[in-house]
Structures are given as structure tokens and as C-alpha cells.
Design a protein around this motif. Structure first.
Motif, PDB file in Angstrom:
ATOM      1  N   GLU A 344       1.938   1.320   2.139  1.00  0.00           N
ATOM      2  CA  GLU A 344       2.602   1.784   0.884  1.00  0.00           C
ATOM      3  C   GLU A 344       2.057   1.255  -0.339  1.00  0.00           C
ATOM      4  O   GLU A 344       1.794   1.937  -1.355  1.00  0.00           O
ATOM      5  N   LEU A 345       1.725  -0.006  -0.529  1.00  0.00           N
ATOM      6  CA  LEU A 345       1.123  -0.557  -1.750  1.00  0.00           C
ATOM      7  C   LEU A 345      -0.267  -0.110  -1.969  1.00  0.00           C
ATOM      8  O   LEU A 345      -0.785  -0.122  -2.913  1.00  0.00           O
ATOM      9  N   ALA A 346      -1.044   0.063  -0.844  1.00  0.00           N
ATOM     10  CA  ALA A 346      -2.489   0.448  -0.759  1.00  0.00           C
ATOM     11  C   ALA A 346      -2.421   1.729  -1.469  1.00  0.00           C
ATOM     12  O   ALA A 346      -3.418   2.181  -2.171  1.00  0.00           O
ATOM     13  N   ALA A 347      -1.503   2.639  -1.128  1.00  0.00           N
ATOM     14  CA  ALA A 347      -1.680   4.045  -1.371  1.00  0.00           C
ATOM     15  C   ALA A 347      -1.223   4.068  -2.918  1.00  0.00           C
ATOM     16  O   ALA A 347      -1.576   4.871  -3.709  1.00  0.00           O
ATOM     17  N   LEU A 348      -0.333   3.353  -3.218  1.00  0.00           N
ATOM     18  CA  LEU A 348       0.313   3.177  -4.827  1.00  0.00           C
ATOM     19  C   LEU A 348      -0.989   2.640  -5.679  1.00  0.00           C
ATOM     20  O   LEU A 348      -1.282   3.180  -6.627  1.00  0.00           O
ATOM     21  N   ASN A 349      -1.588   1.749  -5.170  1.00  0.00           N
ATOM     22  CA  ASN A 349      -3.154   1.224  -6.009  1.00  0.00           C
ATOM     23  C   ASN A 349      -4.203   1.985  -5.585  1.00  0.00           C
ATOM     24  O   ASN A 349      -5.293   1.847  -6.254  1.00  0.00           O
ATOM     25  N   HIS A 350      -4.076   3.113  -5.086  1.00  0.00           N
ATOM     26  CA  HIS A 350      -5.054   4.148  -4.677  1.00  0.00           C
ATOM     27  C   HIS A 350      -6.158   3.558  -3.958  1.00  0.00           C
ATOM     28  O   HIS A 350      -7.368   3.654  -4.277  1.00  0.00           O
ATOM     29  N   ARG A 351      -5.951   2.309  -3.035  1.00  0.00           N
ATOM     30  CA  ARG A 351      -6.690   1.628  -2.620  1.00  0.00           C
ATOM     31  C   ARG A 351      -8.045   1.082  -3.299  1.00  0.00           C
ATOM     32  O   ARG A 351      -9.058   1.179  -3.047  1.00  0.00           O
ATOM     33  N   ALA A 352      -7.772   0.534  -4.354  1.00  0.00           N
ATOM     34  CA  ALA A 352      -8.582   0.191  -5.390  1.00  0.00           C
ATOM     35  C   ALA A 352      -9.493  -0.859  -4.810  1.00  0.00           C
ATOM     36  O   ALA A 352     -10.671  -1.084  -5.157  1.00  0.00           O
TER      37      ALA A 352
END
Length: 506
Positions: A344-352
Motif C-alpha cells: 500500500e505504501l509503495a503504491a502510494l509513493n509510486h515505488r519511488a
């Protein structure tokens, strides 16, 4: 009339008996300091402002220790029995204090009354130990009072040293707040009970022995049961604080990291650090307002992000063309690890963090800048300061004149720095002190703000930011995202420094 202690009937030679008493002093002193540090640490985490919480705990406990010393005079005639009773109550109170404070915070939202109450009770009990132990030592072997006091306090101070080092380096990282306090209580109960029930058993009637044995047994049973229940207790308390949809809860060496919502919960993803909301449903408003004015103001090939381990500021940086490298300096590697691995968090930060241009440095931003001395991959065209609120005591140095002086060294000519300065409406003194501090190192500032959307767990009205550079700057309205409003300053405020932090008044 001078009270002369009656010599004790001991099962061992007097020299060995005296050594056992001093060993007990050592153990009890270590336990007492652990209780004290545990109260300070937990209060700082639950309430914030570690300086204030430490001052409250220490002042109340020192006062209470004096009261306890006076009250112990009534127990000197039966010093062995009195000492055993004091230690049993102290072990139970100190052992359960962390669980009780966390429970008050989770279910009632009020921790300070319980903090003062536990500090007072524990201080009284610790203060009662010394006069009783002094009487027991004098009963073993008569010696000069000054020598006896010197021996007693030497063992007490060495025990305090061991307890003070054991708490941050052993108990807290290995066992955590709750189990560490419970184990300390158990050690305290065993040490106090064993000394009296074995070494001074000749002072006790058969009934008194069984009473003490039963009382200490019950204390150990209660502490053991609570130790078994710490897991369910923490989960229940966490749900009371964060809601029932807690997905991830990590105790790193720096803080507690909690993720709630997301997925099929129907609630937006929220990130809490030490109980404080850091990411919520309106995070795009915050990160766009923080990053885009600085990025749009000129060249941005080299970017430095201070804090921002969740990767959300990096996401906004990478939206812009022409970014060549991004360096992220984050204190807590657990936050970065979660930003990489949590779906969820990786998707939110666009896997930055999968972008090859991004480099992560684990460490304190202040120390990293000081050691870099301008050679940390800079100079940087843009510096993004995505750090905790300046009103939190641990963050004060990251909003100091010294810190901004270090940042100014790594800024390229014409480079811009964006700073999150807190809520300008709710805490105007704090925000404008940040502004005065940034300007004190020779940077020009353009203050601006963005309104927040209503959200649970916070009464935040909005965010205040500073765009700073050596040349005059003005925040541009972004093409997308929330509109920014220019803020007008409060003159006359002094900058905050390491030796004179000025954010407490906010």
C-alpha cells in the motif's frame, strides 16, 4: 534518646551478611532508576516534549523520595519487615506502571495524572529504602555512621549506573517498555524478598514469614501473568488508539511505526510515527505544496530530501523532468524499509525507491550535514526539509540556526530550500520562529500555506511552508494540486539555536 539497632541474628558471618545487603542495595537502585527512566521515556512518547516530561518525573520523584525517607522513620523498629513490604509494593507498582500509563493513554486519552501519581508513589517507596537499609546494615555490624552511609551510597550509585545503562541498551531495544518494566519488577521483588526471608528471617515471626512469602508470590504471579498478556494488551491498546484496521506495527530502534487503513478497509492509508499522524488521506496536498514551489523555481538536477523516509516527497520530486539525482537522509531505516516493501505504501509513493536516481542515507540529518561539510554529493539545487514538527523536542535541533547554516553550505548558487514549519494558524509563534531562524543564516524566505482537509486523529487546520534562497523568491501557484496562500510575517522574533531553543512557547 539515641536509637541503637539490636544486632541481627544471621545465618552467615557478619561480613558476608553485609555484602548481601549491599548487593541488594545495588539491585534495588538499578531497578529504581529503570522505573524512573521508563516513566520519562513513555511519557515523552505518549505526551511529547521530552524536556517537560523529564522535568515533571524527576522533580516529583525527588520530592517524593524525601517524603518516603521521613515516613520510613516509623518503620525502623521493624526494619526487615518494613523493607520487605516496601519492596513488594515497589515491585508491583513499578512493574505495572508502563502498562497502566499506556492503558490510560489508549482508552482515556489522559496520561499526565497517572504519570504524576506513579512518580509520586514510586518516589515515596524508593525514598523509604535508604533509611531501612541503613538500619539493617547497622544491625549486622556496628560501624561509624559515615562509613556505613558511604558504603550504602556507593552501592546505590553503582546500581543506578547499571540500571541507567541497561534501560536504553538492553531492556528497551530487546524487551520493550512493557516487558522491560515487568521484568524489572520481578527482579526487584525477588531481591527484596530473598534478603529478608533468608538473611533476616530471625527477625520475623512464622506468620510474618508466610505473609511476606505469600505477598511476594502474588506479586510475581501478577507480573508473570501481565508479561504473558503484553501482546494482546498492546494489540487492544493499539486498536483503541488507531482503530481496528491496524495493518503494520513496528517497534524500530527509533520509534513506533504504525500503518492503518488502505486495501479493502474503506479508510485511507495512514502512517503514524510514535503515535503522531504523519501521512493521511490528504497527504498529496501537503507533499505537493512542500515540493513543487521549490522544484518549479529554477534548476533541480540535484535534490536533497531531509527526512521523508516514506518516499512521498521523493515521489513529488521525481514527477519533474530534469532530475538527475535524489539523496534522502532518513533517521529511521524501518520507515524506508516499509516504504519499499509494504504494497500500500509503495503504491502510494509510486515505488519511488526503485528509481536508480534515488540514494538513501540512514542517519541523523544534522550529523550527516555536519560531517559532509559541503561535500555530500552537493551542491544541491533543491533541499526539501520534510521533518517532524518543530514543536517536538527531539526535532528542535533540526529547526535551529546551526542546522540551517549547515543546509546553506550545501545549497548551490540560486538553490532553493523548502521547509515545513508547522501549522501557522494553530501555532503561529512556532511557524514564524522557523522563519526568523532560516533568515538568520542569510537566506531570503517566502512564507506560504495550504489548507488541510478534515481528517480523524488530528485537529490540524493546515500547513505552513517556507521557500528560502540566497536571492529573493516567491512561491509559484502550482498547475495542479492545492492553491497556496502567501503568509505575512510576525516581526521581532528571535532565531532558535541549539543553546536557546525557542519553540516551546509556541
Amino acid at each position: 534518646m539515641v536509637h541503637r539497632p539490636v544486632p541481627a541474628r544471621l545465618p552467615v558471618p557478619a561480613g558476608l551478611g553485609r555484602l548481601l545487603v549491599l548487593t541488594t542495595v545495588f539491585v534495588c537502585a538499578a531497578c529504581g532508576l529503570v522505573y524512573e527512566l521508563e516513566l520519562v521515556a513513555l511519557a515523552s512518547y505518549l505526551i511529547g516534549d521530552s524536556v517537560t516530561q523529564a522535568s515533571v518525573v524527576l522533580s516529583v520523584m525527588v520530592f517524593a523520595m524525601g517524603v518516603g525517607s521521613l515516613l520510613a522513620k516509623r518503620l525502623r523498629a521493624r526494619a526487615a519487615l518494613g523493607f520487605a513490604a516496601v519492596e513488594a509494593v515497589l515491585a508491583l507498582t513499578g512493574g505495572l506502571s508502563a502498562m497502566a500509563l499506556y492503558g490510560c493513554f489508549a482508552w482515556y486519552g489522559q496520561t499526565r495524572p497517572a504519570l504524576v501519581g506513579f512518580s509520586l508513589v514510586i518516589g515515596v517507596l524508593i525514598g523509604a529504602e535508604v533509611p531501612l537499609l541503613m538500619t539493617l546494615i547497622q544491625r549486622i555490624r556496628r560501624q561509624d555512621a559515615g562509613c556505613a552511609v558511604a558504603d550504602l551510597f556507593a552501592a546505590d550509585y553503582v546500581g543506578a549506573l547499571v540500571g541507567g545503562l541497561a534501560f536504553p541498551f538492553l531492556l528497551l531495544p530487546v524487551l520493550g517498555q512493557l516487558t522491560g518494566a515487568l521484568l524489572t519488577g520481578a527482579v526487584n521483588a525477588v531481591a527484596g524478598g530473598a534478603l529478608v526471608l533468608w538473611l533476616f528471617r530471625g527477625d520475623l515471626s512464622l506468620r510474618a514469614r508466610w505473609t511476606l512469602l505469600t505477598a511476594n508470590g502474588l506479586v510475581l504471579v501478577v507480573l508473570a501473568v501481565c508479561s504473558v498478556l503484553t501482546g494482546p494488551f498492546e494489540r487492544a491498546a493499539r486498536h483503541a488508539v488507531y482503530g481496528a484496521d491496524v495493518r503494520v506495527a513496528v517497534h524500530s530502534q527509533v520509534q513506533e511505526v504504525v500503518l492503518t487503513g488502505g486495501g479493502g478497509s474503506g479508510r485511507p492509508l495512514s502512517l503514524f510515527l510514535d503515535g503522531r499522524l504523519r501521512v493521511s488521506g490528504d497527504e498529496p496536498r501537503y507533499h505537493e505544496a512542500l515540493v513543487r514551489p521549490a522544484m518549479a523555481g529554477g534548476p533541480h538536477a540535484r535534490v536533497l530530501v531531509l527526512g521523508g523516509g516514506d518516499g512521498l516527497a521523493v515521489r513529488e520530486v521525481l514527477r519533474h523532468d530534469g532530475v538527475g539525482s535524489v539523496t534522502v537522509v532518513e533517521l529511521d531505516p524501518a520507515v524506508v524499509r516499509l516504504a519499499r516493501t509494504d504494497p500500500e505504501l509503495a503504491a502510494l509513493n509510486h515505488r519511488a525507491y526503485r528509481d536508480r536516481r534515488v540514494r538513501v542515507v540512514a542517519g541523523d540529518a544534522f550529523d550527516w550535514l555536519r560531517e559532509a561539510r559541503g561535500g555530500a554529493g552537493g551542491p544541491y539545487d533543491v533541499v526539501i526539509s520534510d521533518l517532524p514538527d518543530p514543536g517536538l523536542t527531539p526535532s528542535t535541533k533540526l529547526y535551529s540556526q546551526e542546522f540551517y547554516g549547515l543546509v546553506a553550505r550545501v545549497l548551490a548558487p540560486g538553490g532553493r530550500m523548502a521547509v515545513h514549519g508547522g501549522d501557522p494558524d494553530a501555532r503561529p509563534h512556532t511557524f514564524w520562529t522557523v522563519d526568523a531562524t532560516v533568515r538568520s543564516v542569510g537566506l531570503r524566505t517566502a512564507p506560504y500555506g495550504v489548507r488541510a482537509l478534515p481528517a480523524p486523529h488530528t485537529d490540524r487546520q493546515g500547513w505552513g511552508f517556507l521557500l528560502a534562497s540566497r536571492t529573493p523568491v516567491r512561491p509559484l501557484q502550482p498547475d495542479t494540486g492545492p492553491p497556496v496562500r502567501e503568509l505575512h510575517g510576525r516581526p521581532g522574533l528571535l532565531p532558535s539555536t541549539l543553546m536557546h531553543p525557542r519553540y516551546a512557547a509556541g
